[in-house]
Design a protein around this motif. Structure first.
Motif, PDB file in Angstrom:
ATOM      1  N   GLN A   1       0.807  -1.224   0.000  1.00  0.00           N
ATOM      2  CA  GLN A   1       0.000   0.000   0.000  1.00  0.00           C
ATOM      3  C   GLN A   1       0.840   1.275   0.000  1.00  0.00           C
ATOM      4  N   ILE A   2       2.109   1.159   0.258  1.00  0.00           N
ATOM      5  CA  ILE A   2       2.966   2.344   0.406  1.00  0.00           C
ATOM      6  C   ILE A   2       3.025   3.195  -0.862  1.00  0.00           C
ATOM      7  N   PRO A   3       3.226   2.645  -2.065  1.00  0.00           N
ATOM      8  CA  PRO A   3       3.284   3.521  -3.254  1.00  0.00           C
ATOM      9  C   PRO A   3       2.006   4.345  -3.449  1.00  0.00           C
ATOM     10  N   GLU A   4       0.859   3.740  -3.212  1.00  0.00           N
ATOM     11  CA  GLU A   4      -0.405   4.465  -3.339  1.00  0.00           C
ATOM     12  C   GLU A   4      -0.514   5.549  -2.268  1.00  0.00           C
ATOM     13  N   ALA A   5      -0.046   5.264  -1.065  1.00  0.00           N
ATOM     14  CA  ALA A   5      -0.080   6.251   0.020  1.00  0.00           C
ATOM     15  C   ALA A   5       0.808   7.447  -0.310  1.00  0.00           C
ATOM     16  N   ILE A   6       1.986   7.184  -0.838  1.00  0.00           N
ATOM     17  CA  ILE A   6       2.895   8.271  -1.215  1.00  0.00           C
ATOM     18  C   ILE A   6       2.262   9.126  -2.309  1.00  0.00           C
ATOM     19  N   ALA A   7       1.675   8.486  -3.313  1.00  0.00           N
ATOM     20  CA  ALA A   7       1.028   9.222  -4.398  1.00  0.00           C
ATOM     21  C   ALA A   7      -0.117  10.089  -3.877  1.00  0.00           C
ATOM     22  N   ALA A   8      -0.908   9.572  -2.936  1.00  0.00           N
ATOM     23  CA  ALA A   8      -2.016  10.333  -2.366  1.00  0.00           C
ATOM     24  C   ALA A   8      -1.508  11.550  -1.598  1.00  0.00           C
ATOM     25  N   LEU A   9      -0.439  11.379  -0.844  1.00  0.00           N
ATOM     26  CA  LEU A   9       0.131  12.495  -0.089  1.00  0.00           C
ATOM     27  C   LEU A   9       0.691  13.562  -1.027  1.00  0.00           C
ATOM     28  N   GLU A  10       1.409  13.140  -2.056  1.00  0.00           N
ATOM     29  CA  GLU A  10       1.970  14.099  -3.006  1.00  0.00           C
ATOM     30  C   GLU A  10       0.864  14.837  -3.758  1.00  0.00           C
ATOM     31  N   SER A  11      -0.207  14.150  -4.077  1.00  0.00           N
ATOM     32  CA  SER A  11      -1.344  14.777  -4.747  1.00  0.00           C
ATOM     33  C   SER A  11      -2.016  15.805  -3.841  1.00  0.00           C
ATOM     34  N   ALA A  12      -2.172  15.474  -2.575  1.00  0.00           N
ATOM     35  CA  ALA A  12      -2.778  16.408  -1.617  1.00  0.00           C
ATOM     36  C   ALA A  12      -1.920  17.651  -1.443  1.00  0.00           C
ATOM     37  N   VAL A  13      -0.617  17.473  -1.417  1.00  0.00           N
ATOM     38  CA  VAL A  13       0.293  18.614  -1.301  1.00  0.00           C
ATOM     39  C   VAL A  13       0.168  19.505  -2.527  1.00  0.00           C
ATOM     40  N   ALA A  14       0.147  18.913  -3.707  1.00  0.00           N
ATOM     41  CA  ALA A  14       0.015  19.690  -4.946  1.00  0.00           C
ATOM     42  C   ALA A  14      -1.309  20.449  -4.974  1.00  0.00           C
ATOM     43  N   ALA A  15      -2.382  19.817  -4.527  1.00  0.00           N
ATOM     44  CA  ALA A  15      -3.691  20.476  -4.496  1.00  0.00           C
ATOM     45  C   ALA A  15      -3.686  21.650  -3.518  1.00  0.00           C
ATOM     46  N   GLU A  16      -3.082  21.467  -2.340  1.00  0.00           N
ATOM     47  CA  GLU A  16      -3.025  22.559  -1.366  1.00  0.00           C
ATOM     48  C   GLU A  16      -2.200  23.718  -1.907  1.00  0.00           C
ATOM     49  N   GLU A  17      -1.084  23.423  -2.537  1.00  0.00           N
ATOM     50  CA  GLU A  17      -0.239  24.487  -3.067  1.00  0.00           C
ATOM     51  C   GLU A  17      -0.933  25.230  -4.203  1.00  0.00           C
ATOM     52  N   ALA A  18      -1.681  24.525  -5.036  1.00  0.00           N
ATOM     53  CA  ALA A  18      -2.438  25.166  -6.112  1.00  0.00           C
ATOM     54  C   ALA A  18      -3.525  26.069  -5.531  1.00  0.00           C
ATOM     55  N   ARG A  19      -4.190  25.600  -4.479  1.00  0.00           N
ATOM     56  CA  ARG A  19      -5.229  26.398  -3.829  1.00  0.00           C
ATOM     57  C   ARG A  19      -4.632  27.661  -3.224  1.00  0.00           C
ATOM     58  N   ARG A  20      -3.495  27.542  -2.560  1.00  0.00           N
ATOM     59  CA  ARG A  20      -2.854  28.712  -1.967  1.00  0.00           C
ATOM     60  C   ARG A  20      -2.394  29.697  -3.042  1.00  0.00           C
ATOM     61  N   ALA A  21      -1.875  29.188  -4.156  1.00  0.00           N
ATOM     62  CA  ALA A  21      -1.445  30.056  -5.253  1.00  0.00           C
ATOM     63  C   ALA A  21      -2.637  30.790  -5.852  1.00  0.00           C
ATOM     64  N   GLN A  22      -3.755  30.110  -5.998  1.00  0.00           N
ATOM     65  CA  GLN A  22      -4.964  30.742  -6.526  1.00  0.00           C
ATOM     66  C   GLN A  22      -5.474  31.819  -5.583  1.00  0.00           C
ATOM     67  N   GLN A  23      -5.443  31.549  -4.286  1.00  0.00           N
ATOM     68  CA  GLN A  23      -5.864  32.544  -3.302  1.00  0.00           C
ATOM     69  C   GLN A  23      -4.972  33.776  -3.360  1.00  0.00           C
ATOM     70  N   ALA A  24      -3.685  33.573  -3.523  1.00  0.00           N
ATOM     71  CA  ALA A  24      -2.757  34.697  -3.613  1.00  0.00           C
ATOM     72  C   ALA A  24      -3.017  35.508  -4.874  1.00  0.00           C
ATOM     73  N   ALA A  25      -3.305  34.828  -5.979  1.00  0.00           N
ATOM     74  CA  ALA A  25      -3.602  35.522  -7.229  1.00  0.00           C
ATOM     75  C   ALA A  25      -4.908  36.303  -7.115  1.00  0.00           C
ATOM     76  N   ASP A  26      -5.904  35.703  -6.495  1.00  0.00           N
ATOM     77  CA  ASP A  26      -7.183  36.394  -6.300  1.00  0.00           C
ATOM     78  C   ASP A  26      -7.018  37.620  -5.409  1.00  0.00           C
ATOM     79  N   ALA A  27      -6.229  37.492  -4.367  1.00  0.00           N
ATOM     80  CA  ALA A  27      -6.008  38.606  -3.455  1.00  0.00           C
ATOM     81  C   ALA A  27      -5.256  39.742  -4.140  1.00  0.00           C
ATOM     82  N   ALA A  28      -4.363  39.400  -5.058  1.00  0.00           N
ATOM     83  CA  ALA A  28      -3.600  40.416  -5.772  1.00  0.00           C
ATOM     84  C   ALA A  28      -4.493  41.202  -6.723  1.00  0.00           C
ATOM     85  N   GLN A  29      -5.533  40.565  -7.250  1.00  0.00           N
ATOM     86  CA  GLN A  29      -6.432  41.231  -8.191  1.00  0.00           C
ATOM     87  C   GLN A  29      -7.421  42.156  -7.493  1.00  0.00           C
ATOM     88  N   GLU A  30      -7.766  41.856  -6.268  1.00  0.00           N
ATOM     89  CA  GLU A  30      -8.735  42.664  -5.529  1.00  0.00           C
ATOM     90  C   GLU A  30      -8.025  43.411  -4.410  1.00  0.00           C
TER      91      GLU A  30
END
Length: 110
Positions: free
Chosen positions: A41-70
């Motif tokens: 199960q370890i490879p799938e667990a690592i992939a899930a964690l890396e995916s969650a990190v990428a999603a969080e970083e994308a969300r934070r980047a979008q929030q920063a971009a939105d804040a810069a526009q307003e």
């Protein structure tokens, strides 16, 4: 409450309950008093964690971009977490990778 993750490959990894619970939920495990991540199960667990990190970083980047526009005074932002998910999961991913390399399961207990 603390989560203590153990493997014969590395030293124990101890996490506070909220962070341990979050990681277990990300990898699809039911947070509880005890559990196991098998070598298979370890490879799938690592992939899930890396995916969650990428999603969080994308969300934070979008929030920063939105804040810069307003106007920053008019935008409600969620509280800044001093420690991001990437920083929390790196030690756990290392534990998983080293355990998989040596062929050991990862278990946890509280």
């Amino acid at each position: 409450m603390l989560y203590k993750f153990k493997s014969r490959a590395v030293a124990d990894l101890i996490m506070l309950e909220p962070q341990g619970r979050q990681i277990l939920e990300i990898i699809g495990k039911t947070p509880g008093a005890t559990g196991i991540v098998t070598v298979a199960q370890i490879p799938e667990a690592i992939a899930a964690l890396e995916s969650a990190v990428a999603a969080e970083e994308a969300r934070r980047a979008q929030q920063a971009a939105d804040a810069a526009q307003e106007d920053a005074d008019e935008v409600e932002t969620e509280p800044v977490d001093a420690v991001h998910l990437r920083q929390r999961v790196v030690p756990f991913i290392d534990l998983l990778r080293r355990s998989a390399a040596e062929g050991y399961d990862v278990v946890w207990g509280v």
